[in-house]
Motif scaffolding. Structure first.
Motif, PDB file in Angstrom:
ATOM      1  N   VAL A  68      91.291  14.712 -18.460  1.00  0.00           N
ATOM      2  CA  VAL A  68      91.276  16.286 -18.115  1.00  0.00           C
ATOM      3  C   VAL A  68      91.234  17.234 -19.147  1.00  0.00           C
ATOM      4  N   SER A 112      91.516  15.651  -5.819  1.00  0.00           N
ATOM      5  CA  SER A 112      91.406  17.390  -6.323  1.00  0.00           C
ATOM      6  C   SER A 112      92.601  17.889  -5.599  1.00  0.00           C
ATOM      7  N   CYS A 113      93.056  18.312  -6.699  1.00  0.00           N
ATOM      8  CA  CYS A 113      94.223  19.795  -6.188  1.00  0.00           C
ATOM      9  C   CYS A 113      94.229  20.393  -4.773  1.00  0.00           C
ATOM     10  N   THR A 144      96.018  14.001 -19.231  1.00  0.00           N
ATOM     11  CA  THR A 144      96.169  15.068 -19.973  1.00  0.00           C
ATOM     12  C   THR A 144      96.262  14.585 -21.621  1.00  0.00           C
ATOM     13  N   LEU A 147      92.824  25.628 -15.575  1.00  0.00           N
ATOM     14  CA  LEU A 147      93.991  25.545 -14.592  1.00  0.00           C
ATOM     15  C   LEU A 147      95.179  25.736 -14.237  1.00  0.00           C
ATOM     16  N   ARG A 193      88.034  21.725  -7.893  1.00  0.00           N
ATOM     17  CA  ARG A 193      86.984  20.355  -8.164  1.00  0.00           C
ATOM     18  C   ARG A 193      87.356  18.599  -7.310  1.00  0.00           C
ATOM     19  N   TRP A 246      87.322  15.435  -8.184  1.00  0.00           N
ATOM     20  CA  TRP A 246      86.811  14.477  -9.665  1.00  0.00           C
ATOM     21  C   TRP A 246      87.091  13.060  -9.125  1.00  0.00           C
ATOM     22  N   ARG A 255      87.664  26.648  -9.709  1.00  0.00           N
ATOM     23  CA  ARG A 255      86.568  26.212  -9.767  1.00  0.00           C
ATOM     24  C   ARG A 255      87.209  24.536  -9.860  1.00  0.00           C
ATOM     25  N   VAL A 256      88.465  24.229 -11.569  1.00  0.00           N
ATOM     26  CA  VAL A 256      88.496  23.247 -11.127  1.00  0.00           C
ATOM     27  C   VAL A 256      89.897  22.690 -10.243  1.00  0.00           C
ATOM     28  N   GLU A 294      90.044  22.835 -20.067  1.00  0.00           N
ATOM     29  CA  GLU A 294      89.936  22.621 -18.399  1.00  0.00           C
ATOM     30  C   GLU A 294      91.692  22.948 -17.865  1.00  0.00           C
ATOM     31  N   GLY A 309      89.124  28.867 -13.888  1.00  0.00           N
ATOM     32  CA  GLY A 309      90.328  27.742 -13.122  1.00  0.00           C
ATOM     33  C   GLY A 309      90.475  27.757 -11.721  1.00  0.00           C
TER      34      GLY A 309
END
Length: 461
Positions: free
Chosen positions: A302, A104-105, A283, A310, A85, A87, A81-82, A306, A79
């Motif tokens: 997403v 990215s987050c 999503t 997350l 990430r 995008w 890594r997501v 994934e 999570g």
């Protein structure tokens, strides 16, 4: 009326005295304030329960809970890594956008921490987003949608940008020292689809910290509603109420918990909404990008796998353990915090989380987030004049205080409040108005030593 024997370690008799001070707006004589008790409580250093992380350093906000078994590490780091990430840097077609605010987050929630406003008027906002509405404040802007997108992928253009400046607001403490606050001013520039319109309502909102969310979701609704007092029946000047918002998964109305105005009922919806609004990533919950409600929905950008990863990460990111909770000045500040009325909204209640299926790390934890998760009128000084669910333009959810003392260590700044205007915790206190105005006034009338003690307490959280 709330019935607790102790609040922040202060006997109810002292709280009753504080209620009288609230009604009279008078500060007690130094001798009376000096008599307030300052004691530790068992386990109060573990703000996030048994999962609290004893890390005061730069990675304090991105850690797995201490009570998480090693067998969960793979899921947790999948999570993470997501979450980190980029995008815009993926194999195949670019998925982010084409209009977005962050790739990215992690871009906004740096190291799972708190965002900040731009350092200069010419800097494009990164972790400060601008939500938009039409003249009535309900629904998205008819042209620009729910949020202004300040970034774009190649071949398209951003919707616009925002210049952030400020004007100074000065004041003076009763002890003679002066202070200067910064009131932000915003100018929308380079708008690609024409002017927003004079009656457009907008709300600047900086990215909040990303830890402890699973614990907040696990607080029983009844425990939150026990603090509701929308009619101010106890006549203490504080009338918190829950927001009620639509659950996108079920269509039902539920209590809001997440977001600056408690406008999201679940962590699932909070995360999925951020993906589509901030990053243009669809999503299964939000299958269409902002401004593309018409037409057939494409497969989610997403994937469910994934998003599940997350969500596991978002639920488990741990709360940092307190520091110096037994120090004399911190204990003094804790007593002052309760006595002047801060605990009316930032309640010192020890919440016990309910059972969370599949997440024993979150279940049955005794936590101290220093929030009631309710909406409070914070006055015109902090108003965005934009309703959100039941929240009015002057109402905001009480933000948790756990971890505020580590923002500088993790994020390298000390910007607070919903738009990041406060440059430190004292400025955040001084901006409080509305229901919090009496507490703010009492703070300005405290002796310097007691103000410093209260800040020491906040920095220990």
């Amino acid at each position: 009326m709330r019935r607790r024997r102790y609040l922040l370690g202060i006997p109810v008799g002292a709280i009753a005295i504080a209620a009288v001070w609230a009604s009279t707006h008078r500060l007690p004589r130094p001798l009376e304030l000096g008599a307030l008790p300052a004691t530790t409580e068992p386990g109060e250093e573990l703000s996030g329960g048994r999962g609290s992380v004893p890390d005061p350093g730069r990675n304090a906000f991105g850690r797995a809970p201490m009570n998480m078994p090693r067998t969960r590490w793979e899921d947790f780091h999948a999570g993470k890594r997501v979450f980190g990430r980029d995008w815009t840097d993926v194999d195949g077609p670019i998925q982010v956008g084409p209009l977005f605010n962050a790739p990215s987050c992690m871009t906004c929630h740096v190291k799972d921490g708190r965002g900040q406003p731009p350092a200069s008027p010419s800097e494009t906002p990164i972790s400060l987003a601008f939500q938009l509405s039409g003249p009535d404040g309900r629904g998205p802007h008819p042209i620009y949608g729910a949020q202004l997108d300040v970034r774009h992928v190649d071949g398209t253009g951003a919707e616009g940008s925002v210049e952030v400046t400020h004007e100074e607001v000065t004041g003076r403490f009763a002890s003679g020292e002066t202070y200067v606050l910064h009131r932000p001013r915003y100018r929308f520039t380079q708008l690609s689809k024409g002017p927003l319109g004079e009656e457009t309502r907008f709300s600047p909102r900086v990215a909040p910290a990303n830890f402890g969310l699973g614990l907040l979701e696990a607080i029983p609704e009844a425990a939150v509603l026990a603090h509701e007092d929308s009619e101010d029946r106890d006549q203490n000047g504080i009338s918190g109420r829950a927001n009620r918002v639509r659950d996108a998964a079920t269509g039902q109305t539920r209590m809001g918990r997440f977001g600056w105005k408690a406008n999201q009922p679940t962590l699932h919806q909070q995360v999925a909404h951020a993906l589509v609004t901030d990053m243009g990533l669809t999503t299964e919950l939000y299958p269409r990008e902002q401004g593309r409600e018409a037409g057939e929905a494409a497969p989610p950008e997403v994937s469910p796998k994934e998003l599940d990863a997350l969500l596991i990460y978002a639920r488990l990111v741990a709360v940092p353990k307190r520091r110096d909770w037994e120090a004399a000045d911190v204990l003094r500040g804790k007593a002052v915090f309760g006595a002047i009325g801060c605990a009316g909204c930032h309640v010192g209640t020890v919440f016990e989380t309910e059972d969370v299926p599949g997440f024993p790390e979150l279940s049955g934890q005794h936590i101290r987030p220093y929030t009631d998760l309710l909406l409070h009128d914070m006055g015109e000084g902090l108003a965005d004049d934009r309703p959100d669910g039941l929240a009015t333009g002057t109402e905001w959810r009480t933000p948790p205080l756990w971890g505020v003392g580590l923002v500088k260590a993790v994020n390298g700044h000390t910007r607070f409040l919903h738009d990041g205007r406060a440059r430190d915790l004292e400025e955040a206190v001084l901006w409080h108005g509305g229901e919090a105005a009496p507490a703010q006034e009492r703070y300005t009338r405290l002796p310097l030593a007691d103000r410093q003690a209260l800040l020491a307490f906040l920095n220990s959280l």
